[in-house]
Enzyme design. Structure first.
Site, PDB file in Angstrom:
ATOM      1  N   GLY A 297       0.831  -1.209   0.000  1.00  0.00           N
ATOM      2  CA  GLY A 297       0.000   0.000   0.000  1.00  0.00           C
ATOM      3  C   GLY A 297       0.855   1.244   0.000  1.00  0.00           C
ATOM      4  O   GLY A 297       2.061   1.175  -0.237  1.00  0.00           O
ATOM      5  N   ASN A 298       0.233   2.389   0.255  1.00  0.00           N
ATOM      6  CA  ASN A 298       0.992   3.640   0.295  1.00  0.00           C
ATOM      7  C   ASN A 298       0.405   4.601   1.319  1.00  0.00           C
ATOM      8  O   ASN A 298      -0.611   4.309   1.953  1.00  0.00           O
ATOM      9  CB  ASN A 298       1.063   4.264  -1.107  1.00  0.00           C
ATOM     10  CG  ASN A 298      -0.315   4.544  -1.667  1.00  0.00           C
ATOM     11  OD1 ASN A 298      -1.089   5.282  -1.079  1.00  0.00           O
ATOM     12  ND2 ASN A 298      -0.641   3.919  -2.788  1.00  0.00           N
TER      13      ASN A 298
END
Ligand code: CTP
Length: 421
Positions: free
Chosen positions: A215-216
């Site tokens: 993810g980020n």
């Protein structure tokens, strides 16, 4: 549109009408005083049935009165409105809207509304039937025609077991909209009525196994702000939201939640043909694991025996695909570029190259060196539009301001481009 310095200390009147949501006004007063503004609370006499004057006095640090016959020597009913930089009423009940539309002045709050020349923001809260009643619809239309900003109510649980449109938005949402009205007069005009806006926001999560993902850091705030401002400007808004901070639903917006880039792509490509403006604010993962394991991956017993290499495959570029597949009458498409700059080029040079690569109509570039922007309340950058000539892009600076002010700047440009198509 030139506006006020977002750091200016404002004189704000918080009006409170007599509804159960009056307790949320306490949080709104806090929100505004914590940002350094001077707040004066003007509750209607009915509001004091729900929250006592002492609470508002303690939270605002200013005396509280509700009638026009209190402190008559100071002529408060005239002065408070004249001196205000911003008036925000939360909750604005059906009765308050009716009295404001009729121009009554039978308490300090309505008298203040008549003397205020600053932006006035009303946040309605009432039962869904009252909000839908033709009398209320007419009052809202009258107020909006006169330039008063009447926010969209949220949809959700009302006082009792009933639910529908009529819920007061969260205090932080009202506060952000009210400050936007002061910062950029006209930012909440109803100029997007009849416009269909599709926004993506947040990060995508690419599964490794049932419990892990790639993810980020995207918080989703900028995309949510765009959806929220567009809805208050009258647009019909769909928000496709990936992984975001715990953000409340923007009032008046249809929200569709997704997890992966593949899900985001499916929602965006199926909905884009029906939109006039598409904004890709989502932080889409460029790669996903080649395989998502069905069962949780186990760490191997001995050191160095577990999987240490992850095989990735590239995700499709959704923005470029939306541009490629739109017809002649397709939507105006806005992309985002979070750039840090590197040894080869600065953030703006990277953004110019990205605009050319993606082919979108507008590209909002943020300089995210040092982690600025993610999760923050404010933002800044440049808006790039394709232009003939060597530079290949016309660049407009978007000054530092709240994410809602940046949203308004993006929507101004996108709406102008949509009108010109
Ligand atoms: N985007 C997209 N699909 C992807 C990757 C990005 O639609 N698979 C969109 C984003 O929503 C954003 C824009 O493209 O509007 C730019 O995203 P960014 O990650 O900066 O672009 P990349 O093409 O991945 O470029 P970089 O090499 O800088 O990561």
């Amino acid at each position: 549109m030139p506006g006020r310095d977002p750091r200016a200390r404002l004189n704000i009147v918080v009006g409170v009408a007599g509804g159960i949501a009056a307790y949320k006004a306490c949080h709104l007063v806090r929100f505004l005083t914590e940002r350094g503004h001077r707040v004066r609370v003007a509750p209607t006499p009915a509001a004091l049935n729900f929250v006592g004057a002492a609470t508002f006095e303690a939270l605002s640090g200013n005396p509280v009165s509700s009638g026009v016959f209190e402190a008559v020597d100071e002529v408060r009913h005239v002065r408070i409105g004249q001196e205000a930089d911003l008036v925000v009423v939360a909750p604005a009940t059906a009765d308050l809207l009716a009295r404001a539309a009729a121009g009554r002045a039978d308490d300090l709050l309505t008298a203040t509304l008549l003397t205020a020349t600053c932006p006035v923001v009303l946040a309605p809260a009432m039962h869904a039937e009252m909000w839908a009643h033709p009398a209320t619809r007419d009052n809202v239309a009258t107020l909006r025609r006169r330039g008063t900003i009447v926010l969209e109510p949220a949809v959700g649980r009302l006082t009792g077991a009933d639910s529908g449109p009529g819920r007061l938005p969260e205090p932080a949402q009202i506060g952000a909209m009210a400050l936007l009205a002061a910062e950029r007069p006209g930012a909440l005009a109803r100029d997007l009525a009849g416009t269909r806006v599709l926004v993506s926001a947040g990060g995508t999560r690419e599964a490794l196994d049932p419990v892990r993902f790639l993810g980020n850091h995207s918080s989703g705030r900028q995309g949510f702000a765009i959806a929220e401002v567009a809805a208050h400007r009258g647009a019909e808004v769909t928000l496709v939201a990936g992984a975001v901070d715990a953000l409340p639903d923007p009032p008046g917006v249809r929200r569709v939640d997704v997890v992966s880039a593949a899900e985001l792509r499916a929602e965006m490509t199926s909905r884009a043909p029906a939109a006039d403006i598409v904004v890709m604010a989502a932080a889409v993962a460029d790669y996903r694991p080649a395989r998502a394991a069905e069962a949780k991956l186990k760490k191997a017993a001995g050191a160095g025996e577990g999987p240490t290499t992850l095989e990735l495959v590239e995700n499709p570029d959704i923005l470029a695909e939306l541009v490629r597949t739109r017809g002649a009458a397709g939507p105006v498409i806005v992309g985002f570029a979070a750039e840090t700059g590197d040894a080869e080029a600065g953030p703006l040079a990277h953004a110019r190259a990205k605009l050319a690569r993606k082919g979108c109509d507008l590209l909002m570039c943020n300089d995210v060196s040092g982690g600025a922007t993610f999760g923050a309340e404010d933002n800044a950058g440049w808006l790039l539009a394709p232009a003939a000539g060597e530079a290949g892009a016309e660049v407009t600076e978007v000054p530092r301001g709240s994410k809602h002010a940046v949203a308004a700047a993006i929507l101004d440009r996108a709406a102008a481009a949509a009108a010109a198509r």
